[in-house]
Design a protein around this motif. Structure first.
Motif, PDB file in Angstrom:
ATOM      1  N   TYR A 130       0.833  -1.202   0.000  1.00 43.51           N
ATOM      2  CA  TYR A 130       0.000   0.000   0.000  1.00 43.51           C
ATOM      3  C   TYR A 130       0.868   1.254   0.000  1.00 43.51           C
ATOM      4  N   ASP A 131       0.525   2.176  -0.866  1.00 48.20           N
ATOM      5  CA  ASP A 131       1.192   3.468  -0.946  1.00 48.20           C
ATOM      6  C   ASP A 131       0.132   4.556  -1.029  1.00 48.20           C
ATOM      7  N   PRO A 132      -0.042   5.338   0.043  1.00 44.74           N
ATOM      8  CA  PRO A 132      -1.088   6.353   0.030  1.00 44.74           C
ATOM      9  C   PRO A 132      -0.923   7.398  -1.066  1.00 44.74           C
ATOM     10  N   GLU A 133       0.303   7.479  -1.607  1.00 43.21           N
ATOM     11  CA  GLU A 133       0.557   8.424  -2.697  1.00 43.21           C
ATOM     12  C   GLU A 133       0.100   7.871  -4.040  1.00 43.21           C
ATOM     13  N   LYS A 134      -0.183   6.551  -4.064  1.00 39.00           N
ATOM     14  CA  LYS A 134      -0.626   5.921  -5.311  1.00 39.00           C
ATOM     15  C   LYS A 134      -1.861   5.075  -5.014  1.00 39.00           C
TER      16      LYS A 134
END
Length: 326
Positions: free
Chosen positions: A320-324
């Motif tokens: 998980y990447d909150p920027e993507k």
């Protein structure tokens, strides 16, 4: 005027019945082991209403085992479960759109009884080793890879393995039925509190293999569709989890509140569990994909398709990447 009065009267009636007239918060359903250590973090989230602060209502569903949680998750009865990212990688390689949110980097070690004559790994040749989690337990695989690379020793061939549930391995280790044991970190902490000690720390073995022990192994698993369709909900959950970790990392009073549900039999066990959980808190940064890819490579070499299916390489989007969010 009468219409206004009627609406005001209806509002008062709703409030008197305790009905929430505010916008409904999204409910996030998580299925976890009833007595798993993740409940300490989830309890902290609920007690301090960190879920509500981030715009959702966390609903914790206790299940008897990890398999039941996965069935609930894949069947749409749960939005979140806890598993390791290697399982997520395997599922993604098989076409499942699952995403991993880091929860813990805690790993145990190979423990031997107090007064054991075994001082180093070669001393365990011909011995009986108990292993929780089965033959594909990640700590066991890392230890096997370590002994083969650094000692030229096939630990699987040169020892007798006893596989069992964590509580059974715990009891067998304490009763002297085993010469060594690998158990989940919280059982390992309890074992150390009784006088057993680490012959090898799995973190050290991983480091010797060129792996980064800071790579979180356990985490929350959500579906990619949830990340895309409700990014605020997933990010809110990730932030609530992090805030709970910050509390547990520094606030001893929070642990006193949790002590009853920790099932610690002594002050030594309580202290060991608290220290073990804190040591497992991962850094607040995205998982390093290069380090993860290296770990997957090593694990595939030892566990093969039985462990990872078709995931020979790290599938894109595993973490998980909150920027993507997409």
């Amino acid at each position: 005027m009468r219409l206004v009065q009627h609406l005001l009267g209806a509002l008062v009636a709703l409030l008197s019945l305790g009905v929430n007239v505010q916008a409904d918060q999204s409910v996030l359903r998580i299925s976890v082991l009833k007595f798993g250590t993740v409940n300490w973090e989830l309890d902290t989230i609920k007690h301090h209403e960190l879920d509500k602060a981030h715009g959702f209502d966390l609903s914790v569903q206790g299940v008897a085992g990890g398999a039941a949680a996965k069935v609930a998750f894949q069947g749409g009865e749960a939005d979140v479960i806890v598993s390791d990212w290697l399982w997520v990688a395997r599922q993604r390689a098989a076409g499942k759109d699952f995403v991993f949110i880091p929860y813990s980097k805690a790993v145990g070690g190979l423990l031997v009884p107090k007064g054991s004559s075994s001082k180093e790994l070669p001393d365990l040749a011909g011995s009986k080793i108990g292993i929780a989690g089965g033959p594909l337990d990640k700590s066991w695989l890392i230890l096997r890879a370590y002994t083969e690379k650094n000692l030229g020793m096939d630990l699987k061939a040169q020892s007798e393995q006893v596989f069992g549930a964590p509580p059974l391995i715990f009891k067998a280790a304490l009763s002297g039925e085993l010469d060594g044991a690998i158990n989940f970190w919280h059982f390992a902490a309890k074992m150390e509190a009784t006088g057993m000690h680490k012959l090898v720390d799995i973190s050290d073995a991983a480091r010797e293999l060129g792996l980064d022990p800071e790579t979180p192994l356990l985490g929350y698993v959500v579906k990619g569709s949830l990340v895309r369709e409700q990014p605020e909900l997933v990010q809110g959950f990730a932030e609530a989890s992090r805030e709970a970790k910050v509390m547990l990392a520094s606030d001893d009073a929070e642990w006193e509140r949790l002590r009853r549900r920790m099932n610690a039999k002594s002050d030594a066990e309580f202290s060991a569990l608290k220290a073990g959980f804190r040591a497992g808190i991962p850094a607040p940064r995205p998982v390093d994909p290069v380090a993860a890819a290296r770990m997957l490579e090593v694990m595939y070499q030892v566990g093969g398709e039985d462990l990872l299916g078709q995931a020979r390489n790290l599938p894109e989007g595993t973490f998980y990447d909150p920027e993507k969010p997409g």
